[in-house]
Design a protein around this motif. Structure first.
Motif, mmCIF file in Angstrom:
data_model
loop_
_atom_site.group_PDB
_atom_site.id
_atom_site.type_symbol
_atom_site.label_atom_id
_atom_site.label_comp_id
_atom_site.label_asym_id
_atom_site.label_seq_id
_atom_site.Cartn_x
_atom_site.Cartn_y
_atom_site.Cartn_z
ATOM 1 N N THR A 81 -24.439 -19.230 -10.997
ATOM 2 C CA THR A 81 -23.670 -18.043 -11.756
ATOM 3 C C THR A 81 -24.262 -17.622 -12.965
ATOM 4 O OG1 THR A 81 -21.935 -19.547 -11.170
ATOM 5 C CG2 THR A 81 -21.359 -18.210 -12.803
ATOM 6 N N SER A 83 -23.563 -15.425 -16.328
ATOM 7 C CA SER A 83 -22.560 -14.672 -17.610
ATOM 8 C C SER A 83 -23.565 -13.788 -18.206
ATOM 9 C CB SER A 83 -21.938 -15.654 -18.433
ATOM 10 O OG SER A 83 -21.036 -16.572 -17.536
ATOM 11 N N SER A 92 -29.973 -18.884 -13.948
ATOM 12 C CA SER A 92 -28.662 -18.223 -13.731
ATOM 13 C C SER A 92 -29.234 -17.487 -12.571
ATOM 14 C CB SER A 92 -27.912 -17.714 -14.766
ATOM 15 O OG SER A 92 -28.718 -17.103 -15.654
ATOM 16 N N GLY A 155 -23.640 -14.757 -23.198
ATOM 17 C CA GLY A 155 -22.533 -14.757 -22.376
ATOM 18 C C GLY A 155 -21.519 -15.903 -22.738
ATOM 19 N N HIS A 159 -22.867 -20.189 -22.649
ATOM 20 C CA HIS A 159 -22.813 -20.595 -24.001
ATOM 21 C C HIS A 159 -21.786 -21.679 -23.979
ATOM 22 C CE1 HIS A 159 -23.748 -20.481 -28.193
ATOM 23 N NE2 HIS A 159 -22.513 -19.978 -28.424
ATOM 24 N N PHE A 165 -23.320 -23.782 -30.791
ATOM 25 C CA PHE A 165 -23.578 -24.055 -31.997
ATOM 26 C C PHE A 165 -23.865 -22.897 -32.921
ATOM 27 C CE2 PHE A 165 -26.017 -24.778 -35.839
ATOM 28 C CZ PHE A 165 -25.655 -26.167 -36.368
ATOM 29 N N GLU A 211 -23.301 -24.951 -14.701
ATOM 30 C CA GLU A 211 -23.787 -24.853 -13.260
ATOM 31 C C GLU A 211 -23.291 -26.030 -12.223
ATOM 32 O OE1 GLU A 211 -25.839 -25.043 -16.041
ATOM 33 O OE2 GLU A 211 -26.962 -26.643 -15.759
ATOM 34 N N VAL A 216 -16.743 -21.157 -14.095
ATOM 35 C CA VAL A 216 -15.643 -20.999 -15.153
ATOM 36 C C VAL A 216 -15.336 -19.534 -15.276
ATOM 37 C CG1 VAL A 216 -14.777 -21.439 -17.340
ATOM 38 C CG2 VAL A 216 -16.526 -23.179 -16.317
ATOM 39 N N TYR A 437 -30.753 -30.410 -26.779
ATOM 40 C CA TYR A 437 -29.493 -29.646 -26.650
ATOM 41 C C TYR A 437 -29.665 -28.771 -25.385
ATOM 42 C CZ TYR A 437 -26.122 -25.739 -27.938
ATOM 43 O OH TYR A 437 -24.985 -24.936 -27.836
#
Ligand code: FDA
Length: 500
Positions: A81, A83, A92, A155, A159, A165, A211, A216, A437
């Motif tokens: 997916t 975004s 992605s 996206g 995100h 953040f 993923e 979503v 992160y």
């Protein structure tokens, strides 16, 4: 589930009953390349040797997402997916596995935003960019904002599913701390909201990386109050102007400053830039800086007062003179890049800064080093509240090396700089695990391997605990519940938890 070209044909045939053919692009069709490249940010991810999708589906409604998942499962074609396409490793839209056949669900056209100022809420579809969201929120009411990252073309889908953040995080937390509902297409192709997906899946999609659990489609977020006037500044200091002493002091104060003040450091081109967003006016900011960090010598002349939405333009473009409509521009200059994230829990000795600067930061291939303070509201949230566990660190240390010229020599030089400095930082950053992160995806941490036909939990732990610490096991348990066959997977997706 390893697809062959006959599966791909059957998959495309299956899609044709639910999705208009002009939205389905295969490598032979017109505009496949244009669509593929439309949101690619990292040219390193599309170098020869990476595997590209056998089909891209440019969905325009949630039903298209559902049909793609159902057809993908039926005909053994996996889905990635996309975004906003900002994934650091391009996962992605590209695969490191040479023979993988996969489709890309491109959500860029699924990007409606509905703001409800009476309830301080908004519904935003995943294909919207953060810049579009900021613009829409401020257009509805200048005293609302939303905490998220600083690059306007991020996206919303990727995100938010990794955390989110930004400059409002010390005051209001991550984007995911402000998500109150979501609509997801699960591995069965069902369209679920918070009450029908259940709290476990709702927990997992708020920071566990999108993923692994489904697609979503949209998010309901809480808008946060911001004053009509905020203040920003940017003060640069060279080494001769005490940059190291200032960074040393910054470490001490930035995480404990009042929550209204976010002060990051960007070390680039042999300068340390101290960049601030203050949720208030200049006078109070000058007083606060004098009290906490007089060494920086910040004065009224450094202040620029503006609206919050204009400050998001300043935060990224480093100028307040561009109109806020620039936030609606969906294209960003593409470059090659590699990044790494680290977390600091104890002050780095001044000497360490000196030696890192001497050895690495003056080199022509040096990356940008960004120091992002935590503390404030971030610290009040339990590390298990969402999958993002890094709540108690002083700051995040982020290395971003970007370059424009293609070529193996440049690539090697850049990567070797990154890996060298990362190694030298080891004694000064978090360990056991070394905390990373997840939105700063780094395949150097490890990649998935299969055990039978599902991703190995034990192997995935190596990278997974760095991103999620103790939350990794819970994420794997959620995965076992919602996608036991591991349909949604990539090089760093969450594996199902093996039965005890
Ligand atoms: P992309 O579309 O590439 O998706 C990223 C991952 O999420 C992929 O694994 C993808 O499959 C998955 N995904 C995407 N949409 C999904 C959906 N709807 N449902 C399920 N899964 C989905 N971060 C930060 O916190 N603060 C910051 O300030 C910045 N700044 C920044 C600047 C720049 C230039 C870059 C390149 C990146 C950042 N980031 C960041 C990191 C950013 O948050 C991260 O790369 C996000 O995953 C990007 O989301 P996109 O939707 O753009 O990526």
């Amino acid at each position: 589930l390893s697809s062959a070209s006959s599966d791909v044909d059957a998959f495309i045939g299956c899609l044709s009953t639910a999705i208009p053919s002009n939205l389905v692009k295969t490598p032979g069709t017109n505009s496949y390349s244009e669509l593929l490249m439309s949101s690619v940010q990292n040219l390193r991810a599309v170098l020869p040797g990476t595997t590209m999708p056998v089909v891209i589906i440019a969905v325009t409604e949630p039903a298209h997402v559902q049909a793609t998942v159902v057809c993908g499962r039926r005909h053994s074609v996996r889905i990635r997916t996309r975004s906003g396409g900002h994934d650091y490793e391009g996962l992605s839209y590209a695969s490191i596995h040479p023979r993988e056949h996969f489709a890309v669900l491109d959500l860029a056209e699924l990007r409606a935003i509905h703001i409800n100022t009476t309830r301080s809420e908004a519904w935003v579809e995943s294909g919207a960019t953060i810049g579009e969201l900021y613009y829409a929120v401020a257009s509805a009411n200048q005293t609302f904002g939303f905490p998220a990252g600083n690059c306007p073309t991020l996206g919303v889908g990727g995100h938010l599913s990794g955390g989110g953040f930004g400059a409002l995080s010390r005051k209001y937390g991550l984007s995911v701390d402000n998500v109150i509902d979501a609509v997801v297409v699960d591995a069965e192709g069902r369209l679920l909201n918070r009450s029908t997906m259940g709290e476990d899946l709702f927990w997992a999609i708020r920071g566990g990386g999108g993923e692994s659990f489904g697609v979503v489609v949209s998010w309901k977020v809480r808008l946060v109050p911001v004053p009509e006037t905020v203040t920003v500044f940017r003060i640069s200091r060279s080494r001769k102007q005490s940059a190291i002493d200032l960074i040393n002091k910054w470490q001490l104060v930035a995480p404990v400053l009042p929550r209204d003040l976010y002060l990051r450091v960007l070390v680039q081109n042999k300068q340390a830039a101290f960049i601030a967003l203050f949720l208030g006016q200049c006078g109070r900011l000058v007083d606060t800086m004098r009290r906490y960090f007089f060494e920086l010598g910040m004065t009224q002349q450094d202040c620029q007062e503006m609206s919050w939405v204009q400050s998001t333009v300043f935060g990224y473009f480093d100028t307040a003179s561009l109109p806020t409509e620039v936030l609606l521009n969906r294209t960003r200059t593409k470059d090659f890049f590699k990044a790494k994230s680290d977390h600091v829990c104890q002050l780095m000795p001044r000497k360490a800064w000196e030696s890192i600067w001497d050895k690495w930061l003056d080199k022509p291939e040096a990356a940008a080093v960004n120091l992002d303070p935590y503390g404030g509201f971030m610290r009040t949230i339990s590390p298990s509240e969402t999958p993002f566990p890094h709540r108690n660190y002083l700051y995040q240390l982020h290395l971003l090396s970007s370059w424009f010229e293609n070529g193996t020599e440049t690539l090697e030089k850049r990567l070797s700089w990154m890996r060298g400095v990362y190694e030298d930082l080891t004694p000064y950053v978090s360990n056991n695990p070394r905390a990373v992160y997840v939105n700063c995806r780094d395949l150097d941490l490890g990649t998935n391997e299969l055990e039978g036909n599902v991703t190995s939990y034990e192997k995935a732990k190596v990278w997974g605990e760095k991103y999620f610490k103790g939350n990794f096991e819970r994420l794997a348990a959620v995965k076992s519940k919602v996608d036991p066959e591991d349909f949604f997977r990539n090089e760093q997706s969450i594996p199902p938890l093996p039965a005890a």
